[in-house]
Write an enzyme that holds these catalytic residues in place. Structure first.
Site, PDB file in Angstrom:
ATOM      1  N   ASN A 298       0.842  -1.195   0.000  1.00 53.48           N
ATOM      2  CA  ASN A 298       0.000   0.000   0.000  1.00 53.48           C
ATOM      3  C   ASN A 298       0.879   1.247   0.000  1.00 53.48           C
ATOM      4  OD1 ASN A 298       0.604  -0.834   2.697  1.00 53.48           O
ATOM      5  ND2 ASN A 298      -1.054   0.398   3.537  1.00 53.48           N
TER       6      ASN A 298
ATOM      7  N   GLU B  36       0.343   5.286   0.575  1.00 55.12           N
ATOM      8  CA  GLU B  36      -0.604   6.332   0.998  1.00 55.12           C
ATOM      9  C   GLU B  36      -0.167   7.695   0.481  1.00 55.12           C
ATOM     10  OE1 GLU B  36      -1.007   5.764   5.248  1.00 55.12           O
ATOM     11  OE2 GLU B  36      -2.208   3.938   4.917  1.00 55.12           O
TER      12      GLU B  36
ATOM     13  N   CYS C 257      -4.148   0.453  -2.371  1.00 57.37           N
ATOM     14  CA  CYS C 257      -3.969  -0.736  -1.533  1.00 57.37           C
ATOM     15  C   CYS C 257      -2.908  -1.654  -2.135  1.00 57.37           C
ATOM     16  CB  CYS C 257      -5.274  -1.529  -1.444  1.00 57.37           C
ATOM     17  SG  CYS C 257      -6.608  -0.684  -0.584  1.00 57.37           S
TER      18      CYS C 257
ATOM     19  N   GLU D 183      -3.098  -4.844  -2.735  1.00 58.54           N
ATOM     20  CA  GLU D 183      -3.625  -5.798  -3.711  1.00 58.54           C
ATOM     21  C   GLU D 183      -3.663  -5.190  -5.105  1.00 58.54           C
ATOM     22  OE1 GLU D 183      -4.856  -4.964  -0.777  1.00 58.54           O
ATOM     23  OE2 GLU D 183      -5.987  -6.583   0.155  1.00 58.54           O
TER      24      GLU D 183
ATOM     25  N   CYS E 120     -10.198  -5.019   0.503  1.00 56.52           N
ATOM     26  CA  CYS E 120     -11.317  -4.067   0.553  1.00 56.52           C
ATOM     27  C   CYS E 120     -12.203  -4.246  -0.689  1.00 56.52           C
ATOM     28  CB  CYS E 120     -10.788  -2.631   0.637  1.00 56.52           C
ATOM     29  SG  CYS E 120     -10.224  -1.966  -0.935  1.00 56.52           S
TER      30      CYS E 120
ATOM     31  N   CYS F 168     -10.649  -3.343  -4.068  1.00 52.06           N
ATOM     32  CA  CYS F 168      -9.676  -4.349  -4.515  1.00 52.06           C
ATOM     33  C   CYS F 168     -10.378  -5.608  -5.009  1.00 52.06           C
ATOM     34  CB  CYS F 168      -8.685  -4.684  -3.402  1.00 52.06           C
ATOM     35  SG  CYS F 168      -7.532  -3.331  -3.128  1.00 52.06           S
TER      36      CYS F 168
HETATM   37  N1  THU Z   1      -5.249  -1.438   2.707  1.00 55.42           N
HETATM   38  C1  THU Z   1      -4.704  -2.319   1.812  1.00 55.42           C
HETATM   39  O1  THU Z   1      -3.555  -2.139   1.353  1.00 55.42           O
HETATM   40  N2  THU Z   1      -5.458  -3.375   1.444  1.00 55.42           N
HETATM   41  C2  THU Z   1      -6.740  -3.607   1.849  1.00 55.42           C
HETATM   42  O2  THU Z   1      -7.393  -4.506   1.348  1.00 55.42           O
HETATM   43  C3  THU Z   1      -7.319  -2.782   2.899  1.00 55.42           C
HETATM   44  C4  THU Z   1      -6.571  -1.579   3.269  1.00 55.42           C
HETATM   45  C5  THU Z   1      -4.461  -0.276   3.098  1.00 55.42           C
HETATM   46  C6  THU Z   1      -5.039   1.039   2.652  1.00 55.42           C
HETATM   47  C7  THU Z   1      -4.450   1.984   3.677  1.00 55.42           C
HETATM   48  O3  THU Z   1      -3.155   2.355   3.232  1.00 55.42           O
HETATM   49  C8  THU Z   1      -4.294   1.142   4.928  1.00 55.42           C
HETATM   50  O4  THU Z   1      -4.378  -0.214   4.501  1.00 55.42           O
HETATM   51  C9  THU Z   1      -5.348   1.390   5.990  1.00 55.42           C
HETATM   52  O5  THU Z   1      -6.619   1.305   5.465  1.00 55.42           O
END
Ligand code: THU
Length: 133
Positions: A45, A47, A56, A58, A89, A92
């Site tokens: 991920n 940000e 994310c 995935e 999520c 994804c």
């Molecule tokens: N996140 C992912 O990388 N994958 C997911 O399926 C759920 C959330 C990340 C997004 C964000 O950077 C952090 O986790 C908190 O939500």
């Protein structure tokens, strides 16, 4: 699937998780996507100060694989440091569904807990290319 391959996928996801850029949530996620050609593509991920611009792990792994010319996938491992393994999520799930619901999912945490499932189980009714007809 061969247990050693599953473990390799989880190990790759664990390794790339350390490269996650998550200064806002401090929630690092790593993903490793195995193509049907036998290669592994990783993603983490990433940000952003504009929070909604984050990607994310995935989707990051899937984008990595597509950029390398892959469209056909067998399995994905996702690793989080949570007490229970995380689940992809909704965005994804939709994103991955483009490439087939038969994708195997191995959702793991750092304690070695692994949930073995499929995208079809988690996302049975996607908006698919057929939906555009
Ligand atoms: N996140 C992912 O990388 N994958 C997911 O399926 C759920 C959330 C990340 C997004 C964000 O950077 C952090 O986790 C908190 O939500």
């Amino acid at each position: 699937m061969d247990e050693r391959v599953i473990q390799q996928l989880i190990d790759e996801a664990k390794k790339v998780r350390e490269r996650a850029y998550a200064p806002y949530s401090n929630f690092k996620v790593g993903a490793a996507l195995l193509s049907n050609s036998g290669k592994i593509y990783t993603g983490c991920n990433v940000e952003n100060a504009s929070y909604g611009a984050a990607i994310c792990a995935e989707r990051s792994a899937a984008v990595h694989a597509v950029a390398m010319g892959e469209h056909s996938f067998k399995a994905m491992a996702v690793v989080t440091a949570s007490s229970k393994p995380g689940t992809p999520c909704g965005i994804c799930r939709q994103f991955l569904s483009e490439f087939g619901l038969d994708l195997k999912l191995f959702l793991a945490n750092l304690e070695g807990e692994v949930v073995k499932t499929t995208l079809a189980e988690y996302f049975p009714a996607p908006f698919s290319p057929d939906s555009l007809d």
